[in-house]
Design an enzyme around this catalytic site. Sequence first.
Site, PDB file in Angstrom:
ATOM      1  N   ARG A  54     -23.498 -23.433  19.640  1.00 22.95           N
ATOM      2  CA  ARG A  54     -23.854 -23.790  18.265  1.00 22.95           C
ATOM      3  C   ARG A  54     -24.676 -25.068  18.173  1.00 22.95           C
ATOM      4  O   ARG A  54     -25.702 -25.119  17.513  1.00 22.95           O
ATOM      5  CB  ARG A  54     -22.588 -24.011  17.449  1.00 22.95           C
ATOM      6  N   THR A  55     -24.149 -26.109  18.816  1.00 24.59           N
ATOM      7  CA  THR A  55     -24.762 -27.413  18.606  1.00 24.59           C
ATOM      8  C   THR A  55     -26.186 -27.440  19.169  1.00 24.59           C
ATOM      9  O   THR A  55     -27.125 -27.868  18.499  1.00 24.59           O
ATOM     10  CB  THR A  55     -23.899 -28.513  19.250  1.00 24.59           C
ATOM     11  N   LYS A  82     -30.655 -33.220  42.413  1.00 20.58           N
ATOM     12  CA  LYS A  82     -31.120 -33.907  43.620  1.00 20.58           C
ATOM     13  C   LYS A  82     -30.535 -35.313  43.677  1.00 20.58           C
ATOM     14  O   LYS A  82     -30.987 -36.140  44.462  1.00 20.58           O
ATOM     15  CB  LYS A  82     -32.646 -34.003  43.617  1.00 20.58           C
ATOM     16  N   ARG A 104     -25.348 -34.419  24.790  1.00 12.68           N
ATOM     17  CA  ARG A 104     -23.937 -34.056  24.924  1.00 12.68           C
ATOM     18  C   ARG A 104     -23.519 -34.342  26.359  1.00 12.68           C
ATOM     19  O   ARG A 104     -24.240 -34.006  27.305  1.00 12.68           O
ATOM     20  CB  ARG A 104     -23.697 -32.583  24.607  1.00 12.68           C
ATOM     21  N   HIS A 132     -18.208 -36.576  17.606  1.00 14.02           N
ATOM     22  CA  HIS A 132     -19.136 -35.453  17.426  1.00 14.02           C
ATOM     23  C   HIS A 132     -19.596 -35.543  15.973  1.00 14.02           C
ATOM     24  O   HIS A 132     -19.208 -34.750  15.125  1.00 14.02           O
ATOM     25  CB  HIS A 132     -18.400 -34.131  17.701  1.00 14.02           C
TER      26      HIS A 132
END
Lengths: 315, 435
Positions: A54-55, A82, A104, A132
């Site tokens: 969703r986000t 890497k 996030r 959030h």
Amino acid sequence: MKHLRSIDELGRDGLVRLLDLTNHMVEVNRRPVPKVPALRGRTVVSLFFEDSTRTRLSFETAAKRLSADTMTFSVSTSSVNKGESLRDTVETITDMGVDAFVVRHKSTGIPWQISNWTNASVVNAGDGWHQHPTQALVDCFTVREALGKERFDGLTITIVGDIKHSRVARSNVTAFNMLGAKVVLVAPPTLLPPDVSHWPVEVSYKLDDVLESTDILYMLRLQSERMSQGHVPNLREYAESYGLDAARVAKLPPHAVIMHPGPMNRGVEMLIDPSSLPNSLIHRQVANGVSVRMAVLFDLLAGESSAANLAQVAS
Amino acid sequence: MTKQATTGNASQRTVLKGGTVVDSRGERTADVAIEDGLVVEVGSSLSGSRNVDVSGCVVAPGFVDLHAHLREPGKEEAETIETGSRAGAKGGYTALVAMPNTDPAQDSVAVIDFVREQGKRAGLVDVVPSGCITLGRKGEALAPMAELAAAGVRIFTDDGNGVQDELLMRRAMEYGKGLGVTLAQHCEVSSLTKGAVMNECQCCTSLGLPGWPSIAEELMVFRDIELARLTGARVHFLHLSTARSVELVRAAKRDGLPVTAEVTPHHLSLDETKLATFDTVFKVNPPLRSPNDIAALREGLRDGTIDALATDHAPHPRRDKELALDQAPPGMLGLETALGVALSVLNVDLTHLVRVMSINPARIAGISDRHGRDVQPGAPANLVVFDPNATWQVEPEHLASKSRNTPFVGMKLRGKVRHTVFDGEFTVFEGDAQR
């Protein structure tokens, strides 16, 4: 506003400003061609170190509807594999010329650390158990829309579930409180934060005790790993005590509405088909996600010309 | 290294003139003459081939740090024995107990000898290696404690880890008692601190950071006090951080048990709310605690419950401290700021300060023959000269340590080291490292 990292940082005025701005974005999204040139030439990069449906999609859609360019950073195909450090990654992307990072990460505080390494805006799309903020904006907007109220005075919002590990709970408690709601947290003590007594909330260990006085029932997801960590003995026991079933729905007042930030755990906190719920706002939460995130990106990036741009958006 | 203090001539007589001598016998104004690595005369109107005016300053036995992570062998990117020794000298130290969490760990005579030799090669302080209690600090089997003791190790610890197993710790105490050595415990019940980033408190609740509860320390302090009661072993508690730990040690001492304890400058001065900045420099183990804990620790140090101020100097390279809070390694620099922090936050007289920074730690480390001695003829000239009233600002780029993770950046501290004398030679002169 330079960054959106937490509801506290946003403050009550900022919260209300963004909710008001979201109304304009809802209007844009109703048009046959839901796209405006407000952020043309701006670049938004989404930097997701954790899974999201969703986000991430709603941020990217929001950016595109405002005509911003988007970059998507995928951890699995990036130089992070890497061994490139987060700082080097952020500085590299910054050098390409970006205006906002949507971040996030599983660790608390990463958006703050990133904002030390870039001059771009940073939007917190979820950091650890911490914050959030755009979810809280979505939820406040959804409540406003459903109840037709700008202030939440007199409303009792009951948040049920794994409060301790929930960034949604931390942002929502603050945001609901700022708008005047009374917030009740319901969870077994093992899933409450260690020192919740200082939060502006009431606490109950029994869901059945608080249903009758609840106006908005906000269910949180219980992650299955909580069981292996011994927070609850097993999911069946949790579901019996805290899951939403038909009997519990029947105990709610008729006007009460039900929310869930997703993704849902059917059979755990959701024991009833959500489509059969009489007053579910779950789909509205998802639908409003794009408008809210358009408002956030617009507020952060439209900058000096925001008033003119707003006219453009509203026209 | 702009000002060069010449010390090459072995028969040179250096006199520190006009300072306040502070040692176990208290304070007095006196000149101190140094020759051939020894204090040779203490009195008035002394003169030598080289006279150094130290009026307004304290002349005291050099500081002894019970708790320095010098990172060599294994993590030379963060610190070497030489750079750590130089940081120590700048902080007024003449002896550092080197913690054993090196790679390989200090659990064999070969590594102990290497650490000591590197210390001698640097020649800036006495580097005193501690030995592991258990092989590889894994908490599974005892390290060869008798061999290590025969190689000169007086203090054993798995620092960074607490010894979790009760039976193993009991055995270590019994065995250590037979060797006449001290067991230094990092008190942390690890099952209670899994993933912990900061103190379990109101602040961690809001930040959504996993908490390190006080009880994880206190349970092990209590356990080891009782094991010391049972075995009669000498036990030293590293970096105490909670009010209740101080109470437990106070009661143990009242019972006459052979326990000692230390506290760090950062646990005496910084509280848990520093983590709200998300700056990993404030992540340390045990974590910064509450103002209430800080007050209890200060009182414990003042009333003698806590014997020593120890730095837990823990250098980390920039790239490690730029990780997320839950990923970054715990630890902060301490050697160059310890005196300044102590004088800035503690309300103790200078004699007591010298007791907790030199005399007591020298005794606990088993090096009282060379350190923490009264300033009198015949004593090795391991001395610190500091101005207790000078204020200065901590600037990371001016630190001698190879790392920069000091939590005291930009802070104004009171109390500055002017000279450090090690074996009769200036390792630090007018605040500058001489080598």
